[in-house]
Scaffold this motif. Structure first.
Motif, PDB file in Angstrom:
ATOM      1  N   GLU A  76       0.830  -1.206   0.000  1.00 11.74           N
ATOM      2  CA  GLU A  76       0.000   0.000   0.000  1.00 11.74           C
ATOM      3  C   GLU A  76       0.866   1.258   0.000  1.00 11.74           C
ATOM      4  O   GLU A  76       0.508   2.276  -0.606  1.00 11.74           O
ATOM      5  N   TYR A  77       2.010   1.188   0.672  1.00 13.54           N
ATOM      6  CA  TYR A  77       2.911   2.346   0.683  1.00 13.54           C
ATOM      7  C   TYR A  77       3.459   2.604  -0.720  1.00 13.54           C
ATOM      8  O   TYR A  77       3.549   3.752  -1.162  1.00 13.54           O
ATOM      9  N   LYS A  78       3.817   1.542  -1.437  1.00 14.14           N
ATOM     10  CA  LYS A  78       4.307   1.706  -2.806  1.00 14.14           C
ATOM     11  C   LYS A  78       3.245   2.350  -3.689  1.00 14.14           C
ATOM     12  O   LYS A  78       3.542   3.218  -4.521  1.00 14.14           O
ATOM     13  N   SER A  79       1.991   1.944  -3.501  1.00 10.89           N
ATOM     14  CA  SER A  79       0.896   2.544  -4.268  1.00 10.89           C
ATOM     15  C   SER A  79       0.730   4.015  -3.909  1.00 10.89           C
ATOM     16  O   SER A  79       0.467   4.855  -4.773  1.00 10.89           O
ATOM     17  N   LEU A 107       1.508   9.849  -5.776  1.00  8.44           N
ATOM     18  CA  LEU A 107       1.991  11.224  -5.665  1.00  8.44           C
ATOM     19  C   LEU A 107       2.735  11.639  -6.932  1.00  8.44           C
ATOM     20  O   LEU A 107       3.329  10.817  -7.614  1.00  8.44           O
ATOM     21  N   GLN A 108       2.693  12.922  -7.233  1.00  6.64           N
ATOM     22  CA  GLN A 108       3.400  13.459  -8.395  1.00  6.64           C
ATOM     23  C   GLN A 108       4.792  13.925  -7.963  1.00  6.64           C
ATOM     24  O   GLN A 108       4.920  14.717  -7.034  1.00  6.64           O
ATOM     25  N   LEU A 130      12.325   5.338   2.622  1.00  3.01           N
ATOM     26  CA  LEU A 130      11.990   5.706   3.998  1.00  3.01           C
ATOM     27  C   LEU A 130      11.624   4.513   4.882  1.00  3.01           C
ATOM     28  O   LEU A 130      12.110   4.415   6.018  1.00  3.01           O
ATOM     29  N   PRO A 131      10.781   3.573   4.415  1.00  6.86           N
ATOM     30  CA  PRO A 131      10.395   2.468   5.309  1.00  6.86           C
ATOM     31  C   PRO A 131      11.567   1.640   5.821  1.00  6.86           C
ATOM     32  O   PRO A 131      11.563   1.211   6.982  1.00  6.86           O
ATOM     33  N   GLU A 132      12.581   1.405   4.977  1.00  7.19           N
ATOM     34  CA  GLU A 132      13.688   0.558   5.432  1.00  7.19           C
ATOM     35  C   GLU A 132      14.468   1.204   6.571  1.00  7.19           C
ATOM     36  O   GLU A 132      15.140   0.511   7.341  1.00  7.19           O
ATOM     37  N   HIS A 133      14.369   2.522   6.697  1.00  9.11           N
ATOM     38  CA  HIS A 133      15.050   3.220   7.792  1.00  9.11           C
ATOM     39  C   HIS A 133      14.128   3.479   8.986  1.00  9.11           C
ATOM     40  O   HIS A 133      14.602   3.561  10.125  1.00  9.11           O
ATOM     41  N   SER A 169       4.107   7.604   6.064  1.00  7.88           N
ATOM     42  CA  SER A 169       3.369   8.222   4.962  1.00  7.88           C
ATOM     43  C   SER A 169       3.280   9.728   5.137  1.00  7.88           C
ATOM     44  O   SER A 169       3.329  10.485   4.161  1.00  7.88           O
ATOM     45  N   MET A 170       3.157  10.169   6.390  1.00  8.10           N
ATOM     46  CA  MET A 170       3.098  11.605   6.645  1.00  8.10           C
ATOM     47  C   MET A 170       4.387  12.290   6.210  1.00  8.10           C
ATOM     48  O   MET A 170       4.362  13.312   5.513  1.00  8.10           O
ATOM     49  N   ILE A 171       5.530  11.716   6.591  1.00 10.82           N
ATOM     50  CA  ILE A 171       6.793  12.369   6.250  1.00 10.82           C
ATOM     51  C   ILE A 171       7.075  12.247   4.754  1.00 10.82           C
ATOM     52  O   ILE A 171       7.682  13.139   4.147  1.00 10.82           O
ATOM     53  N   ALA A 172       6.603  11.162   4.131  1.00  7.04           N
ATOM     54  CA  ALA A 172       6.748  11.033   2.675  1.00  7.04           C
ATOM     55  C   ALA A 172       5.928  12.097   1.962  1.00  7.04           C
ATOM     56  O   ALA A 172       6.371  12.692   0.968  1.00  7.04           O
ATOM     57  N   SER A 173       4.720  12.354   2.472  1.00  6.42           N
ATOM     58  CA  SER A 173       3.866  13.385   1.884  1.00  6.42           C
ATOM     59  C   SER A 173       4.490  14.761   2.049  1.00  6.42           C
ATOM     60  O   SER A 173       4.485  15.577   1.123  1.00  6.42           O
ATOM     61  N   LEU A 174       5.058  15.005   3.230  1.00  9.82           N
ATOM     62  CA  LEU A 174       5.745  16.278   3.454  1.00  9.82           C
ATOM     63  C   LEU A 174       6.927  16.421   2.496  1.00  9.82           C
ATOM     64  O   LEU A 174       7.135  17.482   1.898  1.00  9.82           O
ATOM     65  N   TRP A 175       7.706  15.352   2.328  1.00 11.56           N
ATOM     66  CA  TRP A 175       8.847  15.383   1.409  1.00 11.56           C
ATOM     67  C   TRP A 175       8.377  15.660  -0.019  1.00 11.56           C
ATOM     68  O   TRP A 175       9.011  16.413  -0.759  1.00 11.56           O
TER      69      TRP A 175
END
Length: 439
Positions: A59-62, A67-68, A81-84, A95-101
């Protein structure tokens, strides 16, 4: 099939800019009484579905694919990010920090030299948003094998973006209360950011918040003075007044009042308990702003360098992660007070590639030992990091009247800022500029 409907204020602008209609053509259309009509998809049309908040790797990959991204490397960082982070943080947090990034990288388009620095910075930013005070920049840097200084630099850039983003959202909400002012993919991040804010707001804090956002200097002062009457121990009330004063001695006095108010407000037990990660606690920031404001005036305007040194040393002792950039002022203060070894020690501790550190290191080494062969290598490094500094020192480039509003590491804005705050050092020691020019 499609049907014709009135374009909504939060819909993509029909002009094709990619911006929301309200932030693009709407003002001009309203002025000309123009009503935009656009095509709306019906339920039968195929629409790309937004994934739910991820709860697994798939689901994270999706989510990341949805995102663009403006650069493949930005997306690669998000996928790593998940591996860390997984194990210490939930999928929702990641997911929050990925969205912020995603939002930050799209808006700021940062240059990526080391992905590990960005990953470390994103972990520290996440811990900051979740108010995990034990997660220091030094500790995070050690896990990733990078310097705390490199995290600090990136973190300040992201923090500035966050502050601006939240200010823009609040401004929109004030006149857009019947619409969602965030895109769908923004809502998750924004809700998390809001949840990290302090809960209840005191009457004095309400006045201070209002003062920060008003454009009228007279109104700012009035609101700050009202706040002081309600709560004389709130440093930001003094900071607001000090920031508008043209009498710099009086401004420094207000900052000192803010410092004293902060010490009383927080209490000695709080200082003892939280020394080492002060900036991570939001309630300390008004006090730290008073400290920084007073130190900056003492250093650059009032020529009270010893007082500046005392304030800045305390700031770094309270918060070695240095969320405000006190280390830069402290190095300069050590130069002004001829404490060159201490200045070099600060540069060594934070280990970052910036004009301030590179050129100040050269200056201090020259003052300690004169021109040495090893210094030529350091000069080449400084010129490579920012080639714009030396032409300013030599008078080959015109210096703007006002400091730059934003600073980009390695570009002319950084060089201008460095020159404005350090040129008197080189005026007093022209032999250093001559040596730089010859080498």
């Amino acid at each position: 099939m499609s049907q014709l409907v009135k374009v909504g204020r939060n819909d993509p602008c029909p002009c094709g800019s990619g911006n929301k209609y309200k932030k693009c053509c709407l003002p001009a259309d309203e002025a000309g009484n123009v009503v935009r009509i656009g095509a709306q998809q019906t339920a039968q049309e195929e629409v790309k579905a937004e994934p739910q908040h991820p709860a697994s790797q798939a689901e994270y990959k999706s989510f990341i694919a949805y995102l663009q991204w403006t650069s493949p490397v930005y997306e690669i960082i998000a996928t790593k990010l998940p591996e860390h982070l997984l194990g210490r943080y939930t999928w929702k947090d990641i997911s929050m920090i990925a969205s912020l990034w995603n939002h930050y990288s799209t808006s700021s388009k940062p240059i990526i030299n080391k992905q590990t620095v960005v990953l470390a910075t994103l972990e520290y930013t996440l811990s900051f948003l979740l108010e995990e005070v034990e997660a220091t920049q030094t500790a995070v840097a050690a896990r990733y094998g990078v310097s705390a200084g490199s995290i600090s630099k990136r973190f300040q850039e992201i923090l500035g973006f966050l502050d601006q983003t939240m200010s823009d959202e609040e401004e929109d909400a004030a006149w857009d209360d019947d619409d969602d002012f965030l895109d769908e993919e923004d809502s998750f991040m924004a809700s998390q950011l809001r949840s990290s804010r302090l809960g209840s707001v005191s009457p004095a804090q309400h006045l201070i918040d209002k003062a920060w956002h008003t454009r009228s200097q007279k109104e700012r002062k009035s609101l700050a003075e009202q706040a002081i009457k309600l709560d004389p121990l709130h440093p930001d009330a003094y900071n607001i007044i000090a920031g508008d004063l043209k009498d710099f001695n009086l401004a420094a006095d207000y900052y000192r009042q803010g410092i004293e108010a902060g010490r009383k407000q927080l209490g000695s037990a709080f200082f003892a308990k939280n020394k080492g990660f002060f900036w991570g606690l939001t309630e300390t920031r008004p006090f730290m702003r008073s400290m920084y404001g007073c130190a900056e005036l003492c250093l650059y305007v009032l020529q009270r360098s010893k007082e500046a040194v005392s304030l800045l040393e305390e700031m770094l002792a309270l918060s070695p992660d240095d969320g405000m950039g006190a280390r830069y002022l402290l190095v300069t203060a050590y130069i002004f007070t001829k404490q060159y070894q201490k200045g070099i020690a600060v540069i060594d501790e934070y280990d970052e590639d910036s004009a301030q550190f590179n050129y100040n290191r050269l200056f201090m080494l020259y003052m300690l030992q004169g021109p040495q062969q090893e210094m030529k290598r350091l000069l080449r490094q400084a010129k490579k990091q920012n080639p714009h500094v030396l032409p300013l020192l030599l008078g080959l480039k015109k210096v703007p009247k006002n400091p730059p509003e934003t600073i980009g590491f390695g570009d002319e804005s950084e060089a201008v800022e460095y020159f404005m705050y350090h040129h008197r050092l080189y005026t007093e020691h022209p032999e250093i500029v001559s040596w730089m020019a010859k080498n």
